[in-house]
Design a protein around this motif. Structure first.
Motif, PDB file in Angstrom:
ATOM      1  N   THR A   1      11.589  68.532  36.388  1.00  0.00           N
ATOM      2  CA  THR A   1      11.721  68.238  37.820  1.00  0.00           C
ATOM      3  C   THR A   1      11.202  66.843  38.131  1.00  0.00           C
ATOM      4  OG1 THR A   1      11.150  70.550  38.114  1.00  0.00           O
ATOM      5  CG2 THR A   1      11.329  69.204  40.104  1.00  0.00           C
ATOM      6  N   LEU A   2      10.046  66.515  37.542  1.00  0.00           N
ATOM      7  CA  LEU A   2       9.447  65.209  37.806  1.00  0.00           C
ATOM      8  C   LEU A   2      10.354  64.083  37.313  1.00  0.00           C
ATOM      9  CD1 LEU A   2       5.744  64.456  37.347  1.00  0.00           C
ATOM     10  CD2 LEU A   2       7.387  62.869  36.394  1.00  0.00           C
ATOM     11  N   LYS A   3      10.840  64.233  36.064  1.00  0.00           N
ATOM     12  CA  LYS A   3      11.730  63.202  35.519  1.00  0.00           C
ATOM     13  C   LYS A   3      12.993  63.066  36.360  1.00  0.00           C
ATOM     14  CE  LYS A   3      12.052  61.731  31.512  1.00  0.00           C
ATOM     15  NZ  LYS A   3      12.352  61.400  30.119  1.00  0.00           N
ATOM     16  N   ALA A   4      13.540  64.215  36.738  1.00  0.00           N
ATOM     17  CA  ALA A   4      14.771  64.205  37.524  1.00  0.00           C
ATOM     18  C   ALA A   4      14.550  63.494  38.856  1.00  0.00           C
ATOM     19  CB  ALA A   4      15.254  65.632  37.752  1.00  0.00           C
ATOM     20  N   ALA A   5      13.399  63.787  39.497  1.00  0.00           N
ATOM     21  CA  ALA A   5      13.120  63.166  40.793  1.00  0.00           C
ATOM     22  C   ALA A   5      13.037  61.657  40.651  1.00  0.00           C
ATOM     23  CB  ALA A   5      11.825  63.729  41.363  1.00  0.00           C
ATOM     24  N   VAL A   6      12.322  61.210  39.615  1.00  0.00           N
ATOM     25  CA  VAL A   6      12.193  59.760  39.407  1.00  0.00           C
ATOM     26  C   VAL A   6      13.560  59.125  39.180  1.00  0.00           C
ATOM     27  CG1 VAL A   6      11.311  57.996  37.858  1.00  0.00           C
ATOM     28  CG2 VAL A   6       9.834  59.890  38.561  1.00  0.00           C
ATOM     29  N   LEU A   7      14.390  59.779  38.360  1.00  0.00           N
ATOM     30  CA  LEU A   7      15.717  59.240  38.075  1.00  0.00           C
ATOM     31  C   LEU A   7      16.570  59.183  39.329  1.00  0.00           C
ATOM     32  CD1 LEU A   7      16.310  61.042  34.701  1.00  0.00           C
ATOM     33  CD2 LEU A   7      16.426  58.578  35.034  1.00  0.00           C
ATOM     34  N   TYR A   8      16.444  60.226  40.156  1.00  0.00           N
ATOM     35  CA  TYR A   8      17.224  60.262  41.382  1.00  0.00           C
ATOM     36  C   TYR A   8      16.837  59.079  42.273  1.00  0.00           C
ATOM     37  CZ  TYR A   8      19.640  62.167  45.418  1.00  0.00           C
ATOM     38  OH  TYR A   8      20.496  62.342  46.463  1.00  0.00           O
ATOM     39  N   ILE A   9      15.536  58.837  42.361  1.00  0.00           N
ATOM     40  CA  ILE A   9      15.060  57.726  43.198  1.00  0.00           C
ATOM     41  C   ILE A   9      15.494  56.384  42.610  1.00  0.00           C
ATOM     42  CG2 ILE A   9      12.987  56.524  43.993  1.00  0.00           C
ATOM     43  CD1 ILE A   9      11.750  59.462  44.111  1.00  0.00           C
ATOM     44  N   THR A  10      15.422  56.283  41.270  1.00  0.00           N
ATOM     45  CA  THR A  10      15.892  55.054  40.631  1.00  0.00           C
ATOM     46  C   THR A  10      17.356  54.804  40.989  1.00  0.00           C
ATOM     47  OG1 THR A  10      14.454  55.604  38.775  1.00  0.00           O
ATOM     48  CG2 THR A  10      16.031  53.831  38.437  1.00  0.00           C
ATOM     49  N   GLY A  11      18.158  55.847  40.898  1.00  0.00           N
ATOM     50  CA  GLY A  11      19.570  55.732  41.245  1.00  0.00           C
ATOM     51  C   GLY A  11      19.743  55.313  42.690  1.00  0.00           C
ATOM     52  N   ARG A  12      18.872  55.796  43.532  1.00  0.00           N
ATOM     53  CA  ARG A  12      18.934  55.476  44.948  1.00  0.00           C
ATOM     54  C   ARG A  12      18.599  54.021  45.195  1.00  0.00           C
ATOM     55  NH1 ARG A  12      17.759  59.454  49.693  1.00  0.00           N
ATOM     56  NH2 ARG A  12      17.860  57.849  51.285  1.00  0.00           N
ATOM     57  N   VAL A  13      17.547  53.569  44.515  1.00  0.00           N
ATOM     58  CA  VAL A  13      17.139  52.169  44.671  1.00  0.00           C
ATOM     59  C   VAL A  13      18.294  51.255  44.277  1.00  0.00           C
ATOM     60  CG1 VAL A  13      15.614  50.375  43.777  1.00  0.00           C
ATOM     61  CG2 VAL A  13      14.697  52.642  44.314  1.00  0.00           C
ATOM     62  N   PHE A  14      19.018  51.644  43.216  1.00  0.00           N
ATOM     63  CA  PHE A  14      20.122  50.812  42.759  1.00  0.00           C
ATOM     64  C   PHE A  14      21.452  51.197  43.385  1.00  0.00           C
ATOM     65  CE2 PHE A  14      16.958  49.314  39.991  1.00  0.00           C
ATOM     66  CZ  PHE A  14      17.364  48.075  39.563  1.00  0.00           C
ATOM     67  N   LYS A  15      21.385  51.986  44.468  1.00  0.00           N
ATOM     68  CA  LYS A  15      22.552  52.277  45.306  1.00  0.00           C
ATOM     69  C   LYS A  15      23.715  52.910  44.546  1.00  0.00           C
ATOM     70  CE  LYS A  15      21.607  48.983  48.918  1.00  0.00           C
ATOM     71  NZ  LYS A  15      20.703  47.932  48.472  1.00  0.00           N
ATOM     72  N   LEU A  16      23.411  53.873  43.701  1.00  0.00           N
ATOM     73  CA  LEU A  16      24.472  54.619  43.031  1.00  0.00           C
ATOM     74  C   LEU A  16      25.045  55.638  43.998  1.00  0.00           C
ATOM     75  CD1 LEU A  16      23.343  53.302  40.451  1.00  0.00           C
ATOM     76  CD2 LEU A  16      23.524  55.515  39.338  1.00  0.00           C
ATOM     77  N   LYS A  17      26.313  55.974  43.801  1.00  0.00           N
ATOM     78  CA  LYS A  17      26.917  57.018  44.631  1.00  0.00           C
ATOM     79  C   LYS A  17      26.312  58.363  44.264  1.00  0.00           C
ATOM     80  CE  LYS A  17      31.329  55.072  45.915  1.00  0.00           C
ATOM     81  NZ  LYS A  17      32.288  54.548  44.967  1.00  0.00           N
ATOM     82  N   LEU A  18      26.466  59.327  45.153  1.00  0.00           N
ATOM     83  CA  LEU A  18      25.794  60.615  44.971  1.00  0.00           C
ATOM     84  C   LEU A  18      26.132  61.281  43.631  1.00  0.00           C
ATOM     85  CD1 LEU A  18      23.950  62.742  46.042  1.00  0.00           C
ATOM     86  CD2 LEU A  18      25.849  63.763  47.295  1.00  0.00           C
ATOM     87  N   ASP A  19      27.428  61.318  43.306  1.00  0.00           N
ATOM     88  CA  ASP A  19      27.800  62.002  42.063  1.00  0.00           C
ATOM     89  C   ASP A  19      27.237  61.286  40.839  1.00  0.00           C
ATOM     90  OD1 ASP A  19      29.560  59.890  42.725  1.00  0.00           O
ATOM     91  OD2 ASP A  19      30.899  60.545  41.140  1.00  0.00           O
ATOM     92  N   GLN A  20      27.206  59.956  40.909  1.00  0.00           N
ATOM     93  CA  GLN A  20      26.672  59.170  39.801  1.00  0.00           C
ATOM     94  C   GLN A  20      25.158  59.389  39.678  1.00  0.00           C
ATOM     95  OE1 GLN A  20      28.758  56.718  37.905  1.00  0.00           O
ATOM     96  NE2 GLN A  20      30.215  58.167  38.750  1.00  0.00           N
ATOM     97  N   LYS A  21      24.501  59.497  40.837  1.00  0.00           N
ATOM     98  CA  LYS A  21      23.057  59.744  40.843  1.00  0.00           C
ATOM     99  C   LYS A  21      22.756  61.084  40.185  1.00  0.00           C
ATOM    100  CE  LYS A  21      22.228  58.972  45.122  1.00  0.00           C
ATOM    101  NZ  LYS A  21      21.949  58.524  46.463  1.00  0.00           N
ATOM    102  N   LEU A  22      23.540  62.114  40.547  1.00  0.00           N
ATOM    103  CA  LEU A  22      23.315  63.450  39.993  1.00  0.00           C
ATOM    104  C   LEU A  22      23.519  63.458  38.481  1.00  0.00           C
ATOM    105  CD1 LEU A  22      24.978  65.683  42.713  1.00  0.00           C
ATOM    106  CD2 LEU A  22      22.553  65.589  42.097  1.00  0.00           C
ATOM    107  N   LEU A  23      24.572  62.780  38.039  1.00  0.00           N
ATOM    108  CA  LEU A  23      24.835  62.713  36.604  1.00  0.00           C
ATOM    109  C   LEU A  23      23.673  62.052  35.881  1.00  0.00           C
ATOM    110  CD1 LEU A  23      28.593  61.662  36.546  1.00  0.00           C
ATOM    111  CD2 LEU A  23      27.648  63.678  35.464  1.00  0.00           C
ATOM    112  N   LEU A  24      23.205  60.938  36.445  1.00  0.00           N
ATOM    113  CA  LEU A  24      22.103  60.187  35.847  1.00  0.00           C
ATOM    114  C   LEU A  24      20.845  61.052  35.799  1.00  0.00           C
ATOM    115  CD1 LEU A  24      21.183  57.262  34.954  1.00  0.00           C
ATOM    116  CD2 LEU A  24      20.327  57.020  37.267  1.00  0.00           C
ATOM    117  N   THR A  25      20.577  61.700  36.926  1.00  0.00           N
ATOM    118  CA  THR A  25      19.377  62.517  37.057  1.00  0.00           C
ATOM    119  C   THR A  25      19.312  63.581  35.968  1.00  0.00           C
ATOM    120  OG1 THR A  25      19.465  62.210  39.415  1.00  0.00           O
ATOM    121  CG2 THR A  25      18.166  64.050  38.633  1.00  0.00           C
ATOM    122  N   LEU A  26      20.405  64.292  35.772  1.00  0.00           N
ATOM    123  CA  LEU A  26      20.352  65.421  34.854  1.00  0.00           C
ATOM    124  C   LEU A  26      20.542  65.017  33.396  1.00  0.00           C
ATOM    125  CD1 LEU A  26      22.050  68.104  37.022  1.00  0.00           C
ATOM    126  CD2 LEU A  26      19.640  67.840  36.430  1.00  0.00           C
TER     127      LEU A  26
END
Lengths: 200, 626
Positions: B317-342
């Motif tokens: 969960t912690l890793k996923a949250a960090v990745l999600y935020i990283t994706g957000r900072v770099f303005k990834l689209k939602l689906d791309q963020k989810l893929l990256l996160t998991l």
């Protein structure tokens, strides 16, 4: 001396008796550039810059062609579509053709009588040529009535030679310091006495 | 139960075959298949593989090295340079944030600060093997998500060196006493920081120079021998040497291999190396995943299932949250963020190295290491399952899936064309297409020509196009079109046939030497055939007639008529049965066909003129009516 450019368009010149006779006279004249479009661009790949340069170098432009389906052969339309560019020929900065004189020289199989409101072609030659007239207007050129050789299927050799002489007269007349605007007042240029019998 | 090497090989291969085929049949990633195979053959289920699983894991990590080398091959130095921002930015954010948060988490849970820090380091790193293999398998490498994942993983590859260097500082023990098979004291660690940096830079420079001025010339020599296995040997020599150099200096071999790949990505041997190493990489990675599966210690799990389960969920969960935020900072689209996160939320294979090293340094207690190793293996095994859930359940609801192909972007980029043979014929084809912005992937067998053309800025690769694996690595699976322009008709035909049979979706355009070659191609069912002698000879004939007085426009039309007529007769004659394959008979047959052609021409008469625009014709028929 004014220079004349004849833009000649015949897809089958090798089999055209009338045009062979008309064109024959023009080859020897130094102030005339005879430009055979179908021979120069057999693949319709028109060199626009070259054509524009030719136009710039001449004062009188002649669209010489048979009348096919009430218009010109395809390559002449192609030529107009490509060469008469926006801001070159027309448009706010398009003034390269301003003041030049232009007209059609046409040959038709049908006789003069069929080209009128009562004839089976319903309209006159001048009406059919409106697109050319308006093209000239838009480009700021002075458009003259056509020189028309009609009913070519039934013309004898002598009659054809007469037409060739008149064509030559017209071209010689235009090269001088002649006010061409005076020629506008007719249906066909070859109706004018001036052209028919220049010596009289 | 351990037996000989042969027995182990049989166990691994059979496990892989069975489980991966089942996984694939179920539409799952092959990674899941390998992991399950590992669990099944491992010490806790069938017990076919025992303690040696760890050694195999170590060996199989070489698969990751080969994979990074292959990825490097696909990234040209220029695009690598363009990625620097996302490598440093995304990688930096992800590693730092995960490190800090995990450290806090484990301190709160009551661990000593050194232990918490070691665990935080291990957790902050993800699994290059699992993530990239899954991404590549799904063909998502070119998407924003693929590039982001790759950037982060690359940063981790670099930062792990620093972490390994820092570990001894956390230990109360004298680091010089530590030497083991897990992590040996290397050249770089005994140097002061400034010199360490210098050593790293120096090894990078060595790789670049050796790659460009030693490896490429050697490969050229090797390719001239025409002995295929030498190239395989050379490919492995390169990867082994780089790994050795890197381990010697104390850098990550994977990172070195990646750099080596980038250096060689502009060479003409790119595709050849790719197709050579690809099968080995896949097997090694498979072995790696199986070893991970086998290393899951079910006894440890059974002892404290709740601690492990809880920690696993917390860490992911912690890793996923960090990745999600990283994706957000770099303005990834939602689906791309989810893929990256998991796809990056697992603890990676570097954790094995870090944890066992920390254990040797006596920072970690044996129980702590066991728990963390189990969590690592479990989290890696969970990744494909989480991705599957994301793909099947979450993404369809999100519905902003980025399409990989953006046809409006640029015709040249989205429509792949492969041009085989870059001689006089092919080069003209290539030049003309290139002048329209269509850059074909070019394959040619002449390495001198390849070299020369590359200097002229063409994208040309060396290789024998009759080999299916080379076509594969040239990207035929995604290709829209393949142009066969090889000079040798037999080879040309072989390539055309191979492509027609194996890749029916690819539009095939084939050069034919003459009409007899064209017959054969036609009989093979190939439709787009271009006789190199037809247009040129007609163009000459047309010019000749023009010089004799014929009109150009008429000639132009007649040339088109003649081509139509000739193609018709070609198709008709191709259908006639061949009498014999014998050369003499073939020659005689060609003469017979020539004869037939001339006969047909004779019947056609002197060009049957059409009557278009023929005024005389109209005049004559009118006269007859009068």
């Amino acid at each position: 001396m004014k220079k004349t450019l004849v833009l000649f368009a015949h897809p089958r010149f090798e089999d055209s008796r009338a045009n062979a006779t008309l064109i024959d006279r023009l080859f020897s004249k130094s102030h005339i550039t005879l430009h055979d479009l179908y021979e120069t661009y057999p693949d319709f790949h028109i060199n626009v810059r070259k054509e524009q340069k030719l136009l710039e170098e001449h004062d009188i432009i002649i669209w010489h062609h048979p009348l096919y389906w009430y218009s010109s052969p395809a390559i002449l339309k192609q030529w107009m579509d490509m060469v008469l560019e926006f801001n070159w020929a027309y448009g706010p900065e398009g003034n390269m053709l301003q003041g030049k004189t232009v007209f059609n020289v046409i040959t038709t199989g049908g006789s003069r009588e069929v080209y009128c409101s009562q004839g089976y072609n319903s309209y006159t030659i001048n009406e059919f040529l409106r697109p050319f007239e308006q093209t000239a207007n838009l480009c700021g050129m002075h458009y003259l009535p056509p020189f028309a050789v009609m009913g070519t299927h039934k013309l004898s050799e002598e009659q054809l030679l007469d037409y060739a002489n008149q064509y030559e007269n017209l071209i010689d007349l235009l090269k001088g310091d002649f006010d061409a605007t005076g020629l506008s007042n007719c249906f066909f240029l070859n109706d004018l006495e001036l052209i028919k019998n220049p010596n009289s | 139960m351990t037996g000989t090497l042969l027995f182990e090989a049989i166990v691994f291969l059979a496990g892989a075959l069975i489980c991966v085929s089942i996984a694939k049949r179920l539409g799952l990633s092959s990674v899941i298949g390998y992991l399950i195979a590992g669990v099944i053959i491992g010490p806790y289920v069938l017990g076919l593989i025992g303690e040696e699983g760890d050694d195999i894991l170590h060996f199989a990590e070489f698969g990751v090295v080969v994979m990074l080398f292959l990825i490097g091959l696909e990234i040209e130095p220029k695009s690598f340079w363009n990625m620097r921002k996302s490598i440093l930015g995304m990688g930096g954010i992800q590693v730092t944030a995960t490190l800090v948060l995990t450290y806090l988490l484990f301190t709160i849970l009551g661990y000593e600060w050194q232990v918490a820090l070691v665990i935080a380091m291990a957790v902050s790193l993800s699994s290059t093997a699992i993530a990239l293999q899954t991404i590549k398998e799904k063909g998502l490498m070119e998407t924003t998500f693929g590039i982001s994942s790759f950037s982060i993983l690359l940063f981790q590859d670099i930062i792990v060196i620093v972490m390994l260097g820092a570990l001894p500082l956390l230990s109360s023990q004298d680091p010089s006493n530590v030497s083991s098979n897990g992590h040996e004291a290397t050249l770089i660690e005994n140097l002061p920081i400034g010199l360490q940096t210098l050593a790293i830079l120096a090894s990078v420079v060595v790789i670049v120079l050796v790659g460009r001025y030693l490896i490429v010339p050697i490969l050229r020599k090797v390719s001239k021998t025409g002995v295929r296995e030498l190239l395989i040997a050379a490919a492995f020599l390169i990867v082994f040497s780089i790994s050795y150099l890197m381990e010697f200096v104390g850098l990550s071999p994977a990172l070195g291999a990646f750099l080596g790949g980038v250096v060689l990505s502009t060479s003409e041997f790119k595709h050849e190396l790719e197709s050579t190493l690809e099968p080995f990489k896949n097997l090694l990675l498979g072995l790696f995943f199986m070893a991970v599966g086998a290393s899951i210690n079910f006894i440890v799990i059974a002892e404290s299932p709740f601690t492990i389960g809880g920690l696993l969920v917390l860490i992911i969960t912690l890793k996923a949250a960090v990745l999600y935020i990283t994706g957000r900072v770099f303005k990834l689209k939602l689906d791309q963020k989810l893929l990256l996160t998991l796809s990056l939320a697992q603890v990676g294979e570097f954790a094995f190295v870090l944890l066992s090293f920390a254990f040797q340094l006596e920072i970690l207690a044996p129980e702590q290491m066991d728990v963390m190793l189990v969590i690592t293996a479990l989290s890696m095994s969970l990744t494909p399952i989480l991705s599957l859930i994301n793909e099947r359940v979450i993404l369809p609801k999100v519905g902003t899936k980025e399409s990989i192909k953006r046809p409006m972007d640029h015709i040249a980029k989205s429509q792949k064309v492969i041009l085989v043979g870059f001689g006089h014929f092919g080069s003209t084809v290539g030049r003309f297409m290139r002048s329209h912005g269509v850059e074909a992937t070019i394959l040619d067998i002449d390495s001198n020509r390849v070299d020369f053309l590359r200097k002229m800025g063409f994208e040309v690769y060396y290789g024998d196009a009759t080999r299916q694996d080379l076509l594969e690595s040239a990207g035929i699976a995604q290709a829209k079109m393949l142009i066969c322009a090889i000079d040798n008709p037999a080879v040309n035909k072989e390539v055309a046939l191979l492509v027609k049979e194996k890749y029916p979706h690819v539009e095939l355009l084939v050069r034919a030497k003459n009409r007899y070659e064209a017959y054969e191609l036609l009989n093979l069912g190939i439709e787009n055939i271009y006789r190199e002698t037809l247009d040129t000879s007609l163009s000459l004939a047309s010019d000749a007639l023009h010089k004799l007085g014929f009109r150009k426009y008429t000639l132009n039309r007649q040339v088109q008529n003649f081509i139509t007529y000739d193609v018709e007769s070609l198709k008709r004659l191709a259908k006639e049965p061949k009498r014999d394959e014998n050369y003499i008979f073939k020659a005689r047959q060609e003469l017979e066909q020539q004869e037939k052609l001339l006969e047909r021409d004779f019947k056609r008469g002197i060009v049957t003129y059409d009557k278009h625009w023929d005024g005389e014709h109209i005049r004559k028929s009118l006269e007859q009516n009068d």
